[in-house]
Design an enzyme around this catalytic site. Structure first.
Site, PDB file in Angstrom:
ATOM      1  N   ASP A  14      -4.695   3.820  -1.583  1.00 33.25           N
ATOM      2  CA  ASP A  14      -5.737   4.162  -0.616  1.00 33.25           C
ATOM      3  C   ASP A  14      -6.171   5.607  -0.793  1.00 33.25           C
ATOM      4  O   ASP A  14      -5.415   6.537  -0.517  1.00 33.25           O
ATOM      5  CB  ASP A  14      -5.207   3.958   0.807  1.00 33.25           C
ATOM      6  CG  ASP A  14      -5.152   2.498   1.165  1.00 33.25           C
ATOM      7  OD1 ASP A  14      -6.196   1.820   1.032  1.00 33.25           O
ATOM      8  OD2 ASP A  14      -4.087   2.017   1.577  1.00 33.25           O
ATOM      9  N   GLY A  42      -2.825   4.230   8.149  1.00 39.08           N
ATOM     10  CA  GLY A  42      -1.924   3.087   8.096  1.00 39.08           C
ATOM     11  C   GLY A  42      -1.372   2.814   9.489  1.00 39.08           C
ATOM     12  O   GLY A  42      -1.552   3.618  10.419  1.00 39.08           O
ATOM     13  N   GLY A  43      -0.712   1.690   9.645  1.00 40.81           N
ATOM     14  CA  GLY A  43       0.010   1.397  10.881  1.00 40.81           C
ATOM     15  C   GLY A  43      -0.855   1.018  12.073  1.00 40.81           C
ATOM     16  O   GLY A  43      -0.376   1.054  13.206  1.00 40.81           O
ATOM     17  N   GLY A  55       0.955  -2.187   4.071  1.00 38.71           N
ATOM     18  CA  GLY A  55       1.626  -0.898   3.944  1.00 38.71           C
ATOM     19  C   GLY A  55       2.889  -0.873   4.766  1.00 38.71           C
ATOM     20  O   GLY A  55       3.994  -1.117   4.261  1.00 38.71           O
ATOM     21  N   HIS A 100      -8.466   1.732  -3.922  1.00 35.65           N
ATOM     22  CA  HIS A 100      -9.424   1.533  -2.831  1.00 35.65           C
ATOM     23  C   HIS A 100     -10.031   2.891  -2.461  1.00 35.65           C
ATOM     24  O   HIS A 100      -9.363   3.720  -1.840  1.00 35.65           O
ATOM     25  CB  HIS A 100      -8.665   0.898  -1.651  1.00 35.65           C
ATOM     26  CG  HIS A 100      -9.474   0.696  -0.419  1.00 35.65           C
ATOM     27  ND1 HIS A 100      -8.908   0.382   0.808  1.00 35.65           N
ATOM     28  CD2 HIS A 100     -10.812   0.749  -0.197  1.00 35.65           C
ATOM     29  CE1 HIS A 100      -9.854   0.251   1.713  1.00 35.65           C
ATOM     30  NE2 HIS A 100     -11.010   0.487   1.142  1.00 35.65           N
ATOM     31  N   GLY A 143      -8.736   4.496   7.408  1.00 37.06           N
ATOM     32  CA  GLY A 143      -8.425   5.907   7.623  1.00 37.06           C
ATOM     33  C   GLY A 143      -6.943   6.148   7.862  1.00 37.06           C
ATOM     34  O   GLY A 143      -6.424   7.199   7.506  1.00 37.06           O
ATOM     35  N   MET A 203      -8.605   8.548   0.349  1.00 41.98           N
ATOM     36  CA  MET A 203      -9.423   8.977   1.498  1.00 41.98           C
ATOM     37  C   MET A 203      -9.865  10.414   1.292  1.00 41.98           C
ATOM     38  O   MET A 203      -9.045  11.274   0.942  1.00 41.98           O
ATOM     39  CB  MET A 203      -8.593   8.898   2.773  1.00 41.98           C
ATOM     40  CG  MET A 203      -7.968   7.539   2.989  1.00 41.98           C
ATOM     41  SD  MET A 203      -6.920   7.571   4.438  1.00 41.98           S
ATOM     42  CE  MET A 203      -6.334   5.881   4.445  1.00 41.98           C
ATOM     43  N   ASP A 248      -6.879  -6.132   4.307  1.00 42.51           N
ATOM     44  CA  ASP A 248      -6.221  -4.824   4.280  1.00 42.51           C
ATOM     45  C   ASP A 248      -6.268  -4.207   5.674  1.00 42.51           C
ATOM     46  O   ASP A 248      -7.343  -3.967   6.216  1.00 42.51           O
ATOM     47  CB  ASP A 248      -6.984  -3.943   3.272  1.00 42.51           C
ATOM     48  CG  ASP A 248      -6.407  -2.550   3.120  1.00 42.51           C
ATOM     49  OD1 ASP A 248      -5.321  -2.273   3.650  1.00 42.51           O
ATOM     50  OD2 ASP A 248      -7.075  -1.732   2.444  1.00 42.51           O
ATOM     51  N   MET A 252     -11.972  -5.590   5.354  1.00 43.19           N
ATOM     52  CA  MET A 252     -11.085  -4.670   6.085  1.00 43.19           C
ATOM     53  C   MET A 252     -10.754  -5.268   7.441  1.00 43.19           C
ATOM     54  O   MET A 252     -11.647  -5.739   8.162  1.00 43.19           O
ATOM     55  CB  MET A 252     -11.759  -3.310   6.290  1.00 43.19           C
ATOM     56  CG  MET A 252     -11.917  -2.474   5.031  1.00 43.19           C
ATOM     57  SD  MET A 252     -10.368  -2.095   4.182  1.00 43.19           S
ATOM     58  CE  MET A 252      -9.451  -1.209   5.449  1.00 43.19           C
ATOM     59  N   GLY A 296      -3.106  -3.762   9.021  1.00 44.77           N
ATOM     60  CA  GLY A 296      -2.400  -4.501  10.065  1.00 44.77           C
ATOM     61  C   GLY A 296      -1.838  -5.833   9.606  1.00 44.77           C
ATOM     62  O   GLY A 296      -1.597  -6.721  10.427  1.00 44.77           O
ATOM     63  N   HIS A 327      -1.408  -1.154  -4.105  1.00 37.84           N
ATOM     64  CA  HIS A 327      -2.688  -0.773  -3.511  1.00 37.84           C
ATOM     65  C   HIS A 327      -2.665   0.735  -3.257  1.00 37.84           C
ATOM     66  O   HIS A 327      -1.722   1.260  -2.658  1.00 37.84           O
ATOM     67  CB  HIS A 327      -2.872  -1.552  -2.210  1.00 37.84           C
ATOM     68  CG  HIS A 327      -4.201  -1.378  -1.556  1.00 37.84           C
ATOM     69  ND1 HIS A 327      -5.342  -2.044  -1.970  1.00 37.84           N
ATOM     70  CD2 HIS A 327      -4.584  -0.610  -0.504  1.00 37.84           C
ATOM     71  CE1 HIS A 327      -6.351  -1.703  -1.195  1.00 37.84           C
ATOM     72  NE2 HIS A 327      -5.931  -0.830  -0.300  1.00 37.84           N
ATOM     73  N   MET A 381     -12.050   5.030  -0.270  1.00 34.26           N
ATOM     74  CA  MET A 381     -12.714   5.243   1.029  1.00 34.26           C
ATOM     75  C   MET A 381     -13.324   6.639   0.958  1.00 34.26           C
ATOM     76  O   MET A 381     -12.846   7.588   1.583  1.00 34.26           O
ATOM     77  CB  MET A 381     -11.682   5.132   2.156  1.00 34.26           C
ATOM     78  CG  MET A 381     -11.202   3.706   2.363  1.00 34.26           C
ATOM     79  SD  MET A 381      -9.656   3.633   3.276  1.00 34.26           S
ATOM     80  CE  MET A 381      -8.505   3.781   1.930  1.00 34.26           C
ATOM     81  N   SER A 407       0.842  -1.203   0.000  1.00 30.29           N
ATOM     82  CA  SER A 407       0.000   0.000   0.000  1.00 30.29           C
ATOM     83  C   SER A 407       0.871   1.245   0.000  1.00 30.29           C
ATOM     84  O   SER A 407       1.655   1.473   0.935  1.00 30.29           O
ATOM     85  CB  SER A 407      -0.912   0.022   1.229  1.00 30.29           C
ATOM     86  OG  SER A 407      -1.493   1.314   1.333  1.00 30.29           O
TER      87      SER A 407
HETATM   88  C1  DX5 Z   1      -6.388   1.692   5.906  1.00 29.71           C
HETATM   89  C2  DX5 Z   1      -5.903   1.436   4.487  1.00 29.71           C
HETATM   90  C3  DX5 Z   1      -4.839   0.406   4.397  1.00 29.71           C
HETATM   91  C4  DX5 Z   1      -3.557   0.771   5.005  1.00 29.71           C
HETATM   92  C5  DX5 Z   1      -2.830  -0.492   5.376  1.00 29.71           C
HETATM   93  O1  DX5 Z   1      -7.238   2.773   5.894  1.00 29.71           O
HETATM   94  O2  DX5 Z   1      -6.987   0.998   3.710  1.00 29.71           O
HETATM   95  O3  DX5 Z   1      -4.576   0.035   3.055  1.00 29.71           O
HETATM   96  O4  DX5 Z   1      -2.759   1.542   4.163  1.00 29.71           O
HETATM   97  O5  DX5 Z   1      -1.707  -0.080   6.054  1.00 29.71           O
HETATM   98  P1  DX5 Z   1      -0.972  -0.984   7.137  1.00 29.71           P
HETATM   99  O6  DX5 Z   1      -0.498  -2.194   6.403  1.00 29.71           O
HETATM  100  O7  DX5 Z   1       0.121  -0.084   7.593  1.00 29.71           O
HETATM  101  O8  DX5 Z   1      -1.983  -1.317   8.189  1.00 29.71           O
HETATM  102 ZN    ZN Z   2      -6.801  -0.006   1.442  1.00 29.25          ZN
END
Ligand code: DX5
Ligand code: ZN
Length: 228
Positions: free
Chosen positions: A33, A143-144, A196, A65, A141, A35, A174, A136, A176, A31, A67, A6
């Site tokens: 993301d 990463g991490g 990600g 993706h 919203g 937002m 997607d 999900m 964690g 991927h 969102m 990601s």
């Molecule tokens: C969350 C995103 C994910 C995110 C995953 O809102 O849709 O794609 O980037 O990131 P990690 O792998 O760091 O959880």
């Molecule tokens: Zn995503």
């Protein structure tokens, strides 16, 4: 099996180089993301950024993706920017059938995402119209975040429906995903893994992708059946 780094976890000051790193890593997809600050409480990047990154990762499949609360205004711009697949959220309820139809009519793969608090049954009416179901594993919203283990039965259910109904949508996870949680997801039936932080944070992304793939492979229930 597909590994999809990601871009949200990339170094935003050098996105072209980061996309090249992903393209050389052995991953099949990138991927993206998106937002909008409305559907989720954060803003990432838009079609202009995706278009700028596209030439740096020509061979990767672009998994976009959305969102976003109003994806209908974004489908054409992301197709023009180089999307190969567009994922919209089942939480958009009445809008979903029209969105899925529109993505398909634009000649792109069709994805549907389900947030952690949403019952997986919300996806049922749409299963025969999608190429990918995204379960999900964090609240979208950011990463991490930490993987939500309560999502695992939803993956198992989606995999069981796929088998029972002889459908062939991909089953993506997607949020964690790391070398521990990828094993649980693969075991539950997922075949497409977005990561990600676990991939972009590594100096050697190629080694990280290979390791994650090996772990997922070792926990693939279909292969386990063959070994018996
Ligand atoms: C969350 C995103 C994910 C995110 C995953 O809102 O849709 O794609 O980037 O990131 P990690 O792998 O760091 O959880
Ligand atoms: Zn995503």
């Amino acid at each position: 099996m597909i590994i999809a780094p990601s871009l949200l976890a990339a170094d935003f000051t050098r996105l072209g180089k980061e996309a090249e790193r992903a393209a050389k890593s052995g991953a099949e997809w990138l991927h993206l993301d998106i937002m909008d600050g409305q559907f989720v409480p954060n803003i990432s990047y838009g079609p202009a950024v995706v278009a700028a990154v596209r030439p740096h990762a020509k061979k990767l499949f672009f998994d976009v993706h959305l969102m976003c609360g109003k994806p209908e205004i974004l489908l054409e711009p992301f197709v023009a920017a180089g999307a190969d697949q567009i994922i919209v959220h089942v939480e958009l309820a009445d809008k979903v059938p029209q969105l899925l139809w529109k993505i398909k009519s634009l000649g792109k793969k069709v994805g549907l995402a389900v947030n952690p608090p949403t019952a997986i049954t919300a996806a049922l009416p749409h299963l025969d119209k999608i190429d990918l179901l995204l379960v999900m594993t964090v609240n979208p919203g950011f990463g991490g975040q930490s993987f939500i283990h309560e999502c695992l039965p939803k993956i198992q259910q989606a995999d069981a429906w796929r088998r029972d109904r002889k459908l062939n949508y991909r089953l993506e996870v997607d949020g964690g995903i790391n070398n521990q949680t990828v094993a649980d997801c693969a075991h539950a039936g997922a075949d497409t893994f977005v990561a990600g932080t676990a991939l972009f944070s590594k100096h050697n992304m190629t080694a990280a992708v290979a390791k994650m793939r090996k772990i997922a492979h070792a926990h693939d229930p279909a292969l386990a059946d063959l070994k018996v």
